[in-house]
Write a protein that holds these residues in place. Structure first.
Motif, PDB file in Angstrom:
ATOM      1  N   LYS A  25       0.828  -1.201   0.000  1.00 14.98           N
ATOM      2  CA  LYS A  25       0.000   0.000   0.000  1.00 14.98           C
ATOM      3  C   LYS A  25       0.861   1.249   0.000  1.00 14.98           C
ATOM      4  O   LYS A  25       0.553   2.217  -0.668  1.00 14.98           O
ATOM      5  N   ALA A  26       1.956   1.245   0.748  1.00 15.84           N
ATOM      6  CA  ALA A  26       2.824   2.416   0.822  1.00 15.84           C
ATOM      7  C   ALA A  26       3.516   2.677  -0.502  1.00 15.84           C
ATOM      8  O   ALA A  26       3.795   3.805  -0.861  1.00 15.84           O
ATOM      9  N   SER A  27       3.798   1.619  -1.280  1.00 19.28           N
ATOM     10  CA  SER A  27       4.507   1.805  -2.537  1.00 19.28           C
ATOM     11  C   SER A  27       3.572   2.067  -3.708  1.00 19.28           C
ATOM     12  O   SER A  27       4.006   2.170  -4.832  1.00 19.28           O
ATOM     13  N   GLY A  28       2.276   2.161  -3.453  1.00 21.17           N
ATOM     14  CA  GLY A  28       1.369   2.516  -4.538  1.00 21.17           C
ATOM     15  C   GLY A  28       0.376   1.443  -4.877  1.00 21.17           C
ATOM     16  O   GLY A  28      -0.620   1.710  -5.511  1.00 21.17           O
ATOM     17  N   GLY A  29       0.625   0.185  -4.486  1.00 15.49           N
ATOM     18  CA  GLY A  29      -0.323  -0.872  -4.780  1.00 15.49           C
ATOM     19  C   GLY A  29      -1.560  -0.692  -3.935  1.00 15.49           C
ATOM     20  O   GLY A  29      -1.499  -0.453  -2.747  1.00 15.49           O
ATOM     21  N   GLY A  30      -2.748  -0.788  -4.523  1.00 15.54           N
ATOM     22  CA  GLY A  30      -3.970  -0.663  -3.772  1.00 15.54           C
ATOM     23  C   GLY A  30      -4.403   0.769  -3.523  1.00 15.54           C
ATOM     24  O   GLY A  30      -5.406   0.995  -2.871  1.00 15.54           O
ATOM     25  N   LEU A  31      -3.684   1.747  -4.015  1.00 15.07           N
ATOM     26  CA  LEU A  31      -4.068   3.147  -3.848  1.00 15.07           C
ATOM     27  C   LEU A  31      -4.872   3.591  -5.054  1.00 15.07           C
ATOM     28  O   LEU A  31      -4.435   3.443  -6.188  1.00 15.07           O
ATOM     29  N   SER A  32      -6.027   4.168  -4.806  1.00 18.28           N
ATOM     30  CA  SER A  32      -6.814   4.688  -5.913  1.00 18.28           C
ATOM     31  C   SER A  32      -6.668   6.206  -5.960  1.00 18.28           C
ATOM     32  O   SER A  32      -6.336   6.841  -4.957  1.00 18.28           O
ATOM     33  N   ALA A  33      -6.923   6.751  -7.117  1.00 20.59           N
ATOM     34  CA  ALA A  33      -6.854   8.202  -7.269  1.00 20.59           C
ATOM     35  C   ALA A  33      -7.872   8.863  -6.342  1.00 20.59           C
ATOM     36  O   ALA A  33      -7.573   9.848  -5.668  1.00 20.59           O
ATOM     37  N   LYS A  34      -9.057   8.288  -6.282  1.00 22.05           N
ATOM     38  CA  LYS A  34     -10.118   8.860  -5.463  1.00 22.05           C
ATOM     39  C   LYS A  34      -9.722   8.913  -3.989  1.00 22.05           C
ATOM     40  O   LYS A  34      -9.919   9.922  -3.325  1.00 22.05           O
ATOM     41  N   SER A  35      -9.122   7.815  -3.471  1.00 25.21           N
ATOM     42  CA  SER A  35      -8.745   7.808  -2.054  1.00 25.21           C
ATOM     43  C   SER A  35      -7.627   8.811  -1.767  1.00 25.21           C
ATOM     44  O   SER A  35      -7.622   9.452  -0.714  1.00 25.21           O
ATOM     45  N   LEU A  36      -6.697   8.965  -2.692  1.00 27.79           N
ATOM     46  CA  LEU A  36      -5.639   9.953  -2.494  1.00 27.79           C
ATOM     47  C   LEU A  36      -6.184  11.381  -2.552  1.00 27.79           C
ATOM     48  O   LEU A  36      -5.787  12.237  -1.765  1.00 27.79           O
ATOM     49  N   ILE A  37      -7.099  11.635  -3.465  1.00 24.99           N
ATOM     50  CA  ILE A  37      -7.689  12.970  -3.574  1.00 24.99           C
ATOM     51  C   ILE A  37      -8.500  13.301  -2.324  1.00 24.99           C
ATOM     52  O   ILE A  37      -8.453  14.417  -1.818  1.00 24.99           O
ATOM     53  N   GLU A  38      -9.216  12.313  -1.801  1.00 28.34           N
ATOM     54  CA  GLU A  38     -10.003  12.522  -0.580  1.00 28.34           C
ATOM     55  C   GLU A  38      -9.130  12.744   0.650  1.00 28.34           C
ATOM     56  O   GLU A  38      -9.594  13.277   1.645  1.00 28.34           O
ATOM     57  N   SER A  39      -7.855  12.349   0.582  1.00 23.68           N
ATOM     58  CA  SER A  39      -6.955  12.512   1.728  1.00 23.68           C
ATOM     59  C   SER A  39      -6.325  13.905   1.776  1.00 23.68           C
ATOM     60  O   SER A  39      -5.394  14.127   2.539  1.00 23.68           O
ATOM     61  N   SER A  40      -6.837  14.833   0.995  1.00 24.80           N
ATOM     62  CA  SER A  40      -6.343  16.212   0.935  1.00 24.80           C
ATOM     63  C   SER A  40      -4.870  16.287   0.555  1.00 24.80           C
ATOM     64  O   SER A  40      -4.029  16.690   1.352  1.00 24.80           O
ATOM     65  N   PRO A  41      -4.536  15.894  -0.674  1.00 25.35           N
ATOM     66  CA  PRO A  41      -3.139  15.962  -1.104  1.00 25.35           C
ATOM     67  C   PRO A  41      -2.664  17.404  -1.251  1.00 25.35           C
ATOM     68  O   PRO A  41      -3.483  18.330  -1.326  1.00 25.35           O
ATOM     69  N   ALA A  42      -1.366  17.577  -1.313  1.00 24.82           N
ATOM     70  CA  ALA A  42      -0.791  18.909  -1.491  1.00 24.82           C
ATOM     71  C   ALA A  42      -1.215  19.519  -2.825  1.00 24.82           C
ATOM     72  O   ALA A  42      -1.419  20.720  -2.928  1.00 24.82           O
ATOM     73  N   GLN A  43      -1.372  18.688  -3.850  1.00 26.65           N
ATOM     74  CA  GLN A  43      -1.703  19.166  -5.191  1.00 26.65           C
ATOM     75  C   GLN A  43      -2.298  18.013  -5.979  1.00 26.65           C
ATOM     76  O   GLN A  43      -1.862  16.874  -5.839  1.00 26.65           O
ATOM     77  N   HIS A  44      -3.287  18.280  -6.815  1.00 25.91           N
ATOM     78  CA  HIS A  44      -3.789  17.287  -7.756  1.00 25.91           C
ATOM     79  C   HIS A  44      -4.503  17.986  -8.896  1.00 25.91           C
ATOM     80  O   HIS A  44      -4.972  19.113  -8.743  1.00 25.91           O
ATOM     81  N   GLY A  45      -4.542  17.323 -10.033  1.00 21.94           N
ATOM     82  CA  GLY A  45      -5.240  17.895 -11.173  1.00 21.94           C
ATOM     83  C   GLY A  45      -4.888  17.201 -12.467  1.00 21.94           C
ATOM     84  O   GLY A  45      -3.950  16.399 -12.537  1.00 21.94           O
ATOM     85  N   PRO A  46      -5.638  17.498 -13.517  1.00 21.89           N
ATOM     86  CA  PRO A  46      -5.381  16.886 -14.820  1.00 21.89           C
ATOM     87  C   PRO A  46      -4.151  17.500 -15.485  1.00 21.89           C
ATOM     88  O   PRO A  46      -3.824  18.663 -15.264  1.00 21.89           O
ATOM     89  N   ALA A  47      -3.483  16.696 -16.275  1.00 22.57           N
ATOM     90  CA  ALA A  47      -2.337  17.153 -17.071  1.00 22.57           C
ATOM     91  C   ALA A  47      -2.244  16.247 -18.289  1.00 22.57           C
ATOM     92  O   ALA A  47      -2.792  15.142 -18.297  1.00 22.57           O
ATOM     93  N   LEU A  48      -1.573  16.719 -19.303  1.00 16.43           N
ATOM     94  CA  LEU A  48      -1.326  15.901 -20.493  1.00 16.43           C
ATOM     95  C   LEU A  48       0.142  15.515 -20.483  1.00 16.43           C
ATOM     96  O   LEU A  48       1.023  16.371 -20.416  1.00 16.43           O
ATOM     97  N   LYS A  49       0.411  14.209 -20.519  1.00 21.02           N
ATOM     98  CA  LYS A  49       1.785  13.705 -20.500  1.00 21.02           C
ATOM     99  C   LYS A  49       2.228  13.465 -21.940  1.00 21.02           C
ATOM    100  O   LYS A  49       1.485  12.906 -22.747  1.00 21.02           O
ATOM    101  N   LEU A  50       3.428  13.887 -22.260  1.00 21.59           N
ATOM    102  CA  LEU A  50       3.968  13.657 -23.598  1.00 21.59           C
ATOM    103  C   LEU A  50       4.516  12.233 -23.658  1.00 21.59           C
ATOM    104  O   LEU A  50       5.441  11.879 -22.925  1.00 21.59           O
ATOM    105  N   HIS A  51       3.908  11.415 -24.510  1.00 21.87           N
ATOM    106  CA  HIS A  51       4.376  10.045 -24.706  1.00 21.87           C
ATOM    107  C   HIS A  51       5.239  10.013 -25.966  1.00 21.87           C
ATOM    108  O   HIS A  51       4.786  10.405 -27.048  1.00 21.87           O
ATOM    109  N   VAL A  52       6.486   9.568 -25.809  1.00 22.89           N
ATOM    110  CA  VAL A  52       7.411   9.483 -26.934  1.00 22.89           C
ATOM    111  C   VAL A  52       7.741   8.010 -27.161  1.00 22.89           C
ATOM    112  O   VAL A  52       8.422   7.385 -26.345  1.00 22.89           O
ATOM    113  N   PRO A  53       7.254   7.415 -28.251  1.00 18.05           N
ATOM    114  CA  PRO A  53       7.505   5.999 -28.528  1.00 18.05           C
ATOM    115  C   PRO A  53       8.991   5.686 -28.709  1.00 18.05           C
ATOM    116  O   PRO A  53       9.773   6.549 -29.156  1.00 18.05           O
TER     117      PRO A  53
END
Length: 167
Positions: A25-53
């Motif tokens: 759980k601490a390393s990211g397994g089992g963590l959902s975006a919703k639960s992290l957002i509900e935990s009052s994170p320092a920052q969150h929001g949408p972004a577009l990631k550049l994918h380079v094949p």
């Protein structure tokens, strides 16, 4: 006596399983975006990631220009992919959406990260075309570099970019 050893071993196994579960759980397994957002994170929001094949990265510059021309499938040229970023504690998590059940990739430890705003006039090894043609609704780009890997994210405003870089 052997009965006690078995009981201790099985008890130790269950506590080890619990420790593994906590580590997961601490390393990211089992963590959902919703639960992290509900935990009052320092920052969150949408972004577009550049994918380079990978094919694009290893191609010579002349072939990169051809691949970026729009005549080839998107899978062969750099393109922007929607992500939801969450900064919680000392980690940056990337999710496909704000409803995703698990992070996309390994969470990035902020102590090992260099984040900076990318200027409009910077040359970025064959990626300048991607920065001249930002997706609609995006006005700024920032990079997150760690262990020799750099990821680029487009956000809606320069203020939002500055917030991500400074957090």
């Amino acid at each position: 006596m052997s009965q006690q050893i078995r009981q201790r071993h099985s008890a130790r196994g269950s506590s080890a399983d619990q420790a593994d579960s906590l580590t997961m759980k601490a390393s990211g397994g089992g963590l959902s975006a919703k639960s992290l957002i509900e935990s009052s994170p320092a920052q969150h929001g949408p972004a577009l990631k550049l994918h380079v094949p990978a094919i694009y990265k290893i191609s010579p510059t002349c072939l990169q220009r051809i691949l970026s021309s729009g005549w080839f499938p998107e899978s062969m040229s750099p393109h922007w992919i929607e992500r939801h970023l969450v900064q919680a504690g000392s980690f940056l998590y990337r999710f496909e959406t704000d409803q995703s059940s698990e992070p996309k990739g390994t969470p990035v430890q902020l102590a090992a990260v260099e984040a900076r705003a990318v200027g409009e006039d910077e040359y970025l090894e064959g990626l300048e075309l991607m920065f001249r043609q930002l997706p609609p609704g995006s006005d700024a780009v920032f990079s997150v570099s760690t262990f020799g890997k750099t990821q680029y994210f487009a956000v809606s405003s320069k203020e939002e970019c500055s917030t991500w870089v400074n957090s």
